[in-house]
Design an enzyme around this catalytic site. Sequence first.
Site, PDB file in Angstrom:
ATOM      1  N   CYS A  27       0.840  -1.202   0.000  1.00 15.76           N
ATOM      2  CA  CYS A  27       0.000   0.000   0.000  1.00 15.76           C
ATOM      3  C   CYS A  27       0.878   1.255   0.000  1.00 15.76           C
ATOM      4  CB  CYS A  27      -0.905   0.007   1.230  1.00 15.76           C
ATOM      5  SG  CYS A  27      -2.041  -1.389   1.352  1.00 15.76           S
ATOM      6  N   ASP A 445      32.408  21.245  21.540  1.00 14.53           N
ATOM      7  CA  ASP A 445      32.686  22.639  21.846  1.00 14.53           C
ATOM      8  C   ASP A 445      32.859  22.759  23.358  1.00 14.53           C
ATOM      9  OD1 ASP A 445      32.763  25.499  21.512  1.00 14.53           O
ATOM     10  OD2 ASP A 445      30.710  25.525  22.283  1.00 14.53           O
TER      11      ASP A 445
END
Length: 766
Positions: A27, A445
């Site tokens: 489907c 960072d």
Amino acid sequence: MSTEPAVTPSDVRTVELRIDGMTCAACVGRVERKLGKLDGVHATVNLATERALVTYPAGTEVGALVATVQKAGYGATEVRADPSDTGDAATEDDTALRRLRLRMAVALILFIPLADLSLAMSLVPTLRFPYWQWVIVALALPVVVWAAWPFHRTAFSNLRHGSTSMDTLVSLGVISASAWSLGEMAFLDSRVTLTGWDAVLSPSGPLYLEVAAGVTTFVLAGRYFEARARRTAGRVMRSLAALETDEVTVLGADGTERNLPVGRLRVGDRFLVRPGERVAADGVVETGRAAVDTSAMTGEPVPVEVGPEDRVTGGTIASGGRLVVVAEQVGADTRLARMIAAVERAQTEKSATQRLVDRVSSVFVPIVLGLALLTLLGWLLAGAGWAGALAPAIAVVIIACPCALGLATPTALMVATGRGAELGIFVKGYRALETTRAADTVVLDKTGTLTTGRMTVADVAVAAGTDPDRLLARAAAVESGSEHAIAEAVREHARASGVPVPAVDEFVALPGLGARGTVDGVVVTVGRPPEDTGPLAGRIDEWEAAGHTVVAVHTGDPGELAGLIALSDPVKESAPIAVAELVAAGLRPVLLTGDRPAAAHAVARACGITEVVAGALPDGKVDHVRALQAQGRTVAMVGDGVNDAAALAAADLGIAVGSGTDVALEAADVVLVRDDLRVLPATVELARATMGTIRGNLWWAFGYNTAAIPVAMAGLLNPLLAGAAMALSSFLVVTNSLRLRKAAAWADPTLGPVRTPSRDEEYVEA
């Protein structure tokens, strides 16, 4: 040469459609193909969420997309970005679930006496009474007609549109068994008619009514429990959507209060948040103080105290105080709405594996029908007769339903993204999970990522002849235009010191360098210290050795060094634990920062990171990420600021800390909402668990069909057992995916203190 104008991104639109009536991967493939035939239209359909994400040219109407899906035999409605839609969809799901449960209950109630009667008539012929066969018919017909009607309806619709699906196989099997049985009873000698329970013991029995009823019952049961499991898998998204409030109290210029639908709230409006109420939108507190409970969204158990000029996020709950908030982001632009939309897009997205499965499933049903026909002809040629040939042919049709294939990947992704949302991990796409699993290097960072990002001014040093208060006032004035953690610390220190802050003109942000503006007619630059700081060099060495961050204040153009400001930013308590877990998981941590080497190494030592790259500007961060990629490494970049955005986009996987800037959040593939870095190794564990579950699901789905079809063709599998096995396979795939709800349970904030998982702990596949 083509004269058609090129399609630009501004010419492309995106819409999400809810697709009803899909039952298997076939489907999905049909809907995608039908939509894809429209000019410039591309669709990605997800069976588990029953959603289609469709991109289309600006000149195409959404109604045309909906009509195309409906012509393909499925229902379609547009999913609008409105909180009420979530409730409507949930109500529709509940209604469909109740109808499915009713059909299953009726089928089961009738099947039990049908099976008992058939067995009794088969084993004890003396119990047979006149017209006993028609009693069996009376019990079976409601099941094979009314209870199985959804299968028949979809199969007929597919046939009308020249396609097939799982329901085609189920309907064909039920109709074949029922028609054969009724034909036997109507035209053959009833004295030699056996019942279908003989077919259980020997597949050559001529009656299959209870087989048809049993297949219907088992498939309905499998679909019901599958639907329940899929609804459970989506509960996190519904709970997040429930955080959005429906109404808001808006304050007029004269202080009057008006209750309005939240959709009418606009940027700049002042709205009231009473104790116990949810914050309606992202904004800044104008007046009032309160403790804000963010646990429902971020998992943080401790409320956050907020006051004037503090930011609040929509969906959080204020307690113990009354707030007046100025709206900055409303509707679909709020952080909560963007997070929900990102996860929904992730659940709709497909991997290369799932696309292959969809292509296989689209041709799988016709192949199965061909194999069933060959089985029927083969047994007829072997002399088994119509009765003996029909049983294995029906078994082939039923056992091969590809629903498990279609659910293998999307259900696992659906549960994984929901589980991630519970932990405060928002995954923006399926490929992000694949990359997270494959990552071998994590670049982090420093400020706001490994450290708290809540910096404070530790010390101030000025050049000869400079007034410290004037230096602080000018620096705070320039930093008033920046949202960086350093800027906030300088402003807060000036406010706490009672230093008046003048206005700034001609403000310019210098990514990676700082900021510049004109204060009292003087150009002031706040940023990285120069290489030569003269008499103040000793102070820089002293501060950086202690792990402080140093910013320089220059005045004039060209600027002269007027002074230095030292800021401290403590390492997050969770950072060393998170780094240790990443190392234990086989990843290589790298600290990449624009700060000076001494400060960077101080943080690295505290976190247990041995590889440090300091003094990197935004372009330098990108270059370092690409250098690692050139070494053959799969890089995950973790950051929070504007200067990290380029590196987040360049990395194989961008991970943004949720307290970071909007630019960083948009550039990242994964957003960590909880202010706890322990969710970073939890993200890795969740990704690995998800990929393991998907592999297990696909192995089961492919292996099940591959092994079962030859058995059915050989006549060794009864249709009744085939129906039960087919329903069980889909249920097992969904159930295995639901195990992901317990992935990274050690990081769940609701389970108390976070436990560090052992290095040998692995996620066990089913």
